[in-house]
Motif scaffolding. Sequence first.
Motif, PDB file in Angstrom:
ATOM      1  N   VAL A 197       0.839  -1.203   0.000  1.00  0.00           N
ATOM      2  CA  VAL A 197       0.000   0.000   0.000  1.00  0.00           C
ATOM      3  C   VAL A 197       0.872   1.251   0.000  1.00  0.00           C
ATOM      4  O   VAL A 197       0.643   2.202  -0.755  1.00  0.00           O
ATOM      5  CB  VAL A 197      -0.944  -0.007   1.213  1.00  0.00           C
ATOM      6  CG1 VAL A 197      -1.599   1.359   1.416  1.00  0.00           C
ATOM      7  CG2 VAL A 197      -2.016  -1.081   1.046  1.00  0.00           C
ATOM      8  N   GLY A 198       1.916   1.255   0.842  1.00  0.00           N
ATOM      9  CA  GLY A 198       2.807   2.401   0.907  1.00  0.00           C
ATOM     10  C   GLY A 198       3.524   2.663  -0.408  1.00  0.00           C
ATOM     11  O   GLY A 198       3.692   3.814  -0.818  1.00  0.00           O
ATOM     12  N   GLU A 199       3.969   1.591  -1.081  1.00  0.00           N
ATOM     13  CA  GLU A 199       4.663   1.749  -2.359  1.00  0.00           C
ATOM     14  C   GLU A 199       3.740   2.297  -3.432  1.00  0.00           C
ATOM     15  O   GLU A 199       4.147   3.133  -4.253  1.00  0.00           O
ATOM     16  CB  GLU A 199       5.244   0.401  -2.789  1.00  0.00           C
ATOM     17  CG  GLU A 199       6.425  -0.062  -1.941  1.00  0.00           C
ATOM     18  CD  GLU A 199       6.816  -1.503  -2.211  1.00  0.00           C
ATOM     19  OE1 GLU A 199       7.984  -1.855  -1.944  1.00  0.00           O
ATOM     20  OE2 GLU A 199       5.952  -2.291  -2.675  1.00  0.00           O
ATOM     21  N   VAL A 200       2.503   1.827  -3.457  1.00  0.00           N
ATOM     22  CA  VAL A 200       1.566   2.315  -4.464  1.00  0.00           C
ATOM     23  C   VAL A 200       1.267   3.787  -4.234  1.00  0.00           C
ATOM     24  O   VAL A 200       1.274   4.599  -5.182  1.00  0.00           O
ATOM     25  CB  VAL A 200       0.274   1.483  -4.473  1.00  0.00           C
ATOM     26  CG1 VAL A 200      -0.711   2.052  -5.500  1.00  0.00           C
ATOM     27  CG2 VAL A 200       0.569   0.025  -4.792  1.00  0.00           C
ATOM     28  N   TYR A 201       1.015   4.173  -2.989  1.00  0.00           N
ATOM     29  CA  TYR A 201       0.766   5.587  -2.704  1.00  0.00           C
ATOM     30  C   TYR A 201       1.974   6.445  -3.082  1.00  0.00           C
ATOM     31  O   TYR A 201       1.822   7.557  -3.613  1.00  0.00           O
ATOM     32  CB  TYR A 201       0.410   5.788  -1.233  1.00  0.00           C
ATOM     33  CG  TYR A 201      -1.072   5.765  -0.954  1.00  0.00           C
ATOM     34  CD1 TYR A 201      -1.816   6.940  -0.953  1.00  0.00           C
ATOM     35  CD2 TYR A 201      -1.734   4.573  -0.703  1.00  0.00           C
ATOM     36  CE1 TYR A 201      -3.172   6.932  -0.700  1.00  0.00           C
ATOM     37  CE2 TYR A 201      -3.109   4.549  -0.449  1.00  0.00           C
ATOM     38  CZ  TYR A 201      -3.814   5.727  -0.451  1.00  0.00           C
ATOM     39  OH  TYR A 201      -5.172   5.713  -0.210  1.00  0.00           O
ATOM     40  N   ALA A 202       3.175   5.944  -2.828  1.00  0.00           N
ATOM     41  CA  ALA A 202       4.374   6.704  -3.187  1.00  0.00           C
ATOM     42  C   ALA A 202       4.444   6.926  -4.694  1.00  0.00           C
ATOM     43  O   ALA A 202       4.807   8.020  -5.153  1.00  0.00           O
ATOM     44  CB  ALA A 202       5.624   5.971  -2.699  1.00  0.00           C
ATOM     45  N   GLN A 203       4.083   5.912  -5.480  1.00  0.00           N
ATOM     46  CA  GLN A 203       4.088   6.052  -6.932  1.00  0.00           C
ATOM     47  C   GLN A 203       3.014   7.040  -7.388  1.00  0.00           C
ATOM     48  O   GLN A 203       3.230   7.828  -8.309  1.00  0.00           O
ATOM     49  CB  GLN A 203       3.877   4.696  -7.600  1.00  0.00           C
ATOM     50  CG  GLN A 203       3.930   4.729  -9.121  1.00  0.00           C
ATOM     51  CD  GLN A 203       5.272   5.208  -9.637  1.00  0.00           C
ATOM     52  OE1 GLN A 203       6.323   4.732  -9.192  1.00  0.00           O
ATOM     53  NE2 GLN A 203       5.257   6.154 -10.564  1.00  0.00           N
ATOM     54  N   VAL A 204       1.858   6.988  -6.743  1.00  0.00           N
ATOM     55  CA  VAL A 204       0.784   7.924  -7.072  1.00  0.00           C
ATOM     56  C   VAL A 204       1.253   9.364  -6.854  1.00  0.00           C
ATOM     57  O   VAL A 204       1.068  10.242  -7.714  1.00  0.00           O
ATOM     58  CB  VAL A 204      -0.469   7.634  -6.225  1.00  0.00           C
ATOM     59  CG1 VAL A 204      -1.497   8.748  -6.377  1.00  0.00           C
ATOM     60  CG2 VAL A 204      -1.076   6.288  -6.612  1.00  0.00           C
ATOM     61  N   VAL A 205       1.870   9.621  -5.709  1.00  0.00           N
ATOM     62  CA  VAL A 205       2.362  10.959  -5.409  1.00  0.00           C
ATOM     63  C   VAL A 205       3.424  11.376  -6.423  1.00  0.00           C
ATOM     64  O   VAL A 205       3.434  12.521  -6.901  1.00  0.00           O
ATOM     65  CB  VAL A 205       2.918  11.017  -3.972  1.00  0.00           C
ATOM     66  CG1 VAL A 205       3.647  12.330  -3.721  1.00  0.00           C
ATOM     67  CG2 VAL A 205       1.788  10.844  -2.964  1.00  0.00           C
ATOM     68  N   THR A 206       4.322  10.453  -6.778  1.00  0.00           N
ATOM     69  CA  THR A 206       5.364  10.759  -7.771  1.00  0.00           C
ATOM     70  C   THR A 206       4.751  11.142  -9.111  1.00  0.00           C
ATOM     71  O   THR A 206       5.153  12.122  -9.747  1.00  0.00           O
ATOM     72  CB  THR A 206       6.302   9.554  -7.939  1.00  0.00           C
ATOM     73  OG1 THR A 206       6.996   9.312  -6.707  1.00  0.00           O
ATOM     74  CG2 THR A 206       7.322   9.793  -9.037  1.00  0.00           C
ATOM     75  N   ASP A 207       3.767  10.353  -9.566  1.00  0.00           N
ATOM     76  CA  ASP A 207       3.125  10.639 -10.845  1.00  0.00           C
ATOM     77  C   ASP A 207       2.398  11.977 -10.816  1.00  0.00           C
ATOM     78  O   ASP A 207       2.472  12.766 -11.774  1.00  0.00           O
ATOM     79  CB  ASP A 207       2.150   9.521 -11.204  1.00  0.00           C
ATOM     80  CG  ASP A 207       2.849   8.297 -11.777  1.00  0.00           C
ATOM     81  OD1 ASP A 207       4.001   8.419 -12.240  1.00  0.00           O
ATOM     82  OD2 ASP A 207       2.248   7.202 -11.761  1.00  0.00           O
ATOM     83  N   LEU A 208       1.680  12.240  -9.747  1.00  0.00           N
ATOM     84  CA  LEU A 208       0.938  13.497  -9.673  1.00  0.00           C
ATOM     85  C   LEU A 208       1.864  14.694  -9.516  1.00  0.00           C
ATOM     86  O   LEU A 208       1.589  15.775 -10.053  1.00  0.00           O
ATOM     87  CB  LEU A 208      -0.071  13.434  -8.529  1.00  0.00           C
ATOM     88  CG  LEU A 208      -1.223  12.438  -8.732  1.00  0.00           C
ATOM     89  CD1 LEU A 208      -2.117  12.404  -7.497  1.00  0.00           C
ATOM     90  CD2 LEU A 208      -2.040  12.777  -9.966  1.00  0.00           C
ATOM     91  N   ASP A 209       2.973  14.524  -8.806  1.00  0.00           N
ATOM     92  CA  ASP A 209       3.955  15.605  -8.723  1.00  0.00           C
ATOM     93  C   ASP A 209       4.502  15.946 -10.108  1.00  0.00           C
ATOM     94  O   ASP A 209       4.685  17.129 -10.452  1.00  0.00           O
ATOM     95  CB  ASP A 209       5.111  15.202  -7.806  1.00  0.00           C
ATOM     96  CG  ASP A 209       4.794  15.407  -6.334  1.00  0.00           C
ATOM     97  OD1 ASP A 209       3.824  16.126  -6.026  1.00  0.00           O
ATOM     98  OD2 ASP A 209       5.519  14.850  -5.476  1.00  0.00           O
ATOM     99  N   LEU A 210       4.771  14.907 -10.907  1.00  0.00           N
ATOM    100  CA  LEU A 210       5.261  15.148 -12.266  1.00  0.00           C
ATOM    101  C   LEU A 210       4.206  15.874 -13.089  1.00  0.00           C
ATOM    102  O   LEU A 210       4.530  16.794 -13.851  1.00  0.00           O
ATOM    103  CB  LEU A 210       5.628  13.814 -12.921  1.00  0.00           C
ATOM    104  CG  LEU A 210       6.165  13.896 -14.359  1.00  0.00           C
ATOM    105  CD1 LEU A 210       7.438  14.737 -14.425  1.00  0.00           C
ATOM    106  CD2 LEU A 210       6.418  12.495 -14.914  1.00  0.00           C
ATOM    107  N   ALA A 211       2.961  15.463 -12.932  1.00  0.00           N
ATOM    108  CA  ALA A 211       1.879  16.122 -13.665  1.00  0.00           C
ATOM    109  C   ALA A 211       1.764  17.589 -13.265  1.00  0.00           C
ATOM    110  O   ALA A 211       1.597  18.475 -14.119  1.00  0.00           O
ATOM    111  CB  ALA A 211       0.561  15.395 -13.410  1.00  0.00           C
ATOM    112  N   ILE A 212       1.866  17.884 -11.974  1.00  0.00           N
ATOM    113  CA  ILE A 212       1.792  19.274 -11.498  1.00  0.00           C
ATOM    114  C   ILE A 212       2.930  20.099 -12.087  1.00  0.00           C
ATOM    115  O   ILE A 212       2.753  21.255 -12.486  1.00  0.00           O
ATOM    116  CB  ILE A 212       1.829  19.304  -9.959  1.00  0.00           C
ATOM    117  CG1 ILE A 212       0.528  18.728  -9.380  1.00  0.00           C
ATOM    118  CG2 ILE A 212       2.054  20.726  -9.439  1.00  0.00           C
ATOM    119  CD1 ILE A 212       0.573  18.462  -7.893  1.00  0.00           C
TER     120      ILE A 212
END
Length: 485
Positions: free
Chosen positions: A192-207
Amino acid sequence: MRNIYPFLVFILFFSNACNFLEEPQPADALSIEEAFKTAKDLEDALTGAYDAVQNGHSLGRNLIVLPDLMGGNASYSGGGWFGLPEIANLQITTTSWYVENIWTQTYRAINQVNQILAALPEVDENDSALTSEEYDQIQGEAAFLRGVLYFELVRMFGLPYETQYLDSLGVPLMLSPVLKKEELQFPVRASVGEVYAQVVTDLDLAIEKLGTTSPRGRANRFAALAYQARVAFQQRDYSKVEQLTKELAENSPFSLTETPAKFFREKGTSEEIWSLLNNPGDGIVGGNLYSMFADVTIRREFLQEGFDKIATQSQLDMVHAAGYAVVDLRADPGILSNAPFISPDSVFTRKYTSDSDTPAARWAEFVLMRAEAFARLDNLQGAVMLLNKIRERSLRIVDENGYEVPEAAKVYVLFETGDVTKAELIEAIIRERRVELAFEGNYFHDLMRLKRDVQGMPYDEDKLRLPIPQREMDVNPALVQNPGY
């Protein structure tokens, strides 16, 4: 290039995965370099990725309808429509048609996004027509879509985000594309922690990459900020929520529509952050279960604990003593509105029409999100002000003949800072979220975030996680099933 996508090699997660290994490689299964040569190829592929995301089996419908059924806002009154009764009754099986299709369609969309991200550097090197601005836009939109999809998957198939569950099973993280059989992957489930970390990484890139404007239905920087705020909200990081929603509030063009119904009856309103457009064949929420079949119905408990308690007892006492009544436009059976959200018999929602888009993110949600963050951070005055904006739009005071009494709502049903304690204010905001965002797929996830029971079950009960589809378990020996299945 569009003709290639339906025939690209399906990744591990698709309905005929078992047969795929025995079939010859399709002729259309090309390498990244062969499949994507120009900027136009990438743009066409991105259009296809959006279409995959808004498909009814993914974010366009099922990832909204299933949480409503599981969370208890809605029930199912029809026949055995491919297993919806078992979803509503939390008797989900590993062969559920809905669960299989969520998994299949969402990972298919992720694979399409991965193809785009993998092809970008090669196309950039070989096609001078791809400008740096277009490169950033395509990369940002693709990263946004992947982050959103993994966020939705981990919320449905994994335990909630909290310290004790960060190492528990999430979903497989597929970050590279599969175009042909030789690239088939058999991934394990990330935590769960790894998936959330990837989500944050992807959204940071999008921002970082996206601009502030986009055509309707496409992501921009504000949509990425909104989803990042939604992730932080699910993580209970209310300081980060406050920071992200502050940027949205101060720099974005969004505002509440004049009435609750206007957002759902008109397209492209000031409240729209990101919507999934209702194209023929998508089978999205408006044109499907909530209206066409009319089998997803409102639970009485939702009416009793939601709409019936929006006004506090002390507020109701004052209203009734004055000879008035409170009308909520979100549930108005036609007294003040020609487009009620709840039918006169209080059975069906009328929030959507047959041509409605799916509201992936709208401003009212983030007004209330910011209000709750304010309340939890002890800015009660700011929280009350934002909560009142939602209530002032929705609540009306009428006399004994049903005529509205102008300005009376400000007197009777809006809060003053000293009217409620911090705990009471937070509960009022939570209830307002349940009512305002009903049938948009939020309430189940709010219960997870708040660690509250769901239909009488503890929030971390096994039955509140979707099972890994049996077909995927059969074909991938690396997968581990959720407990209880």
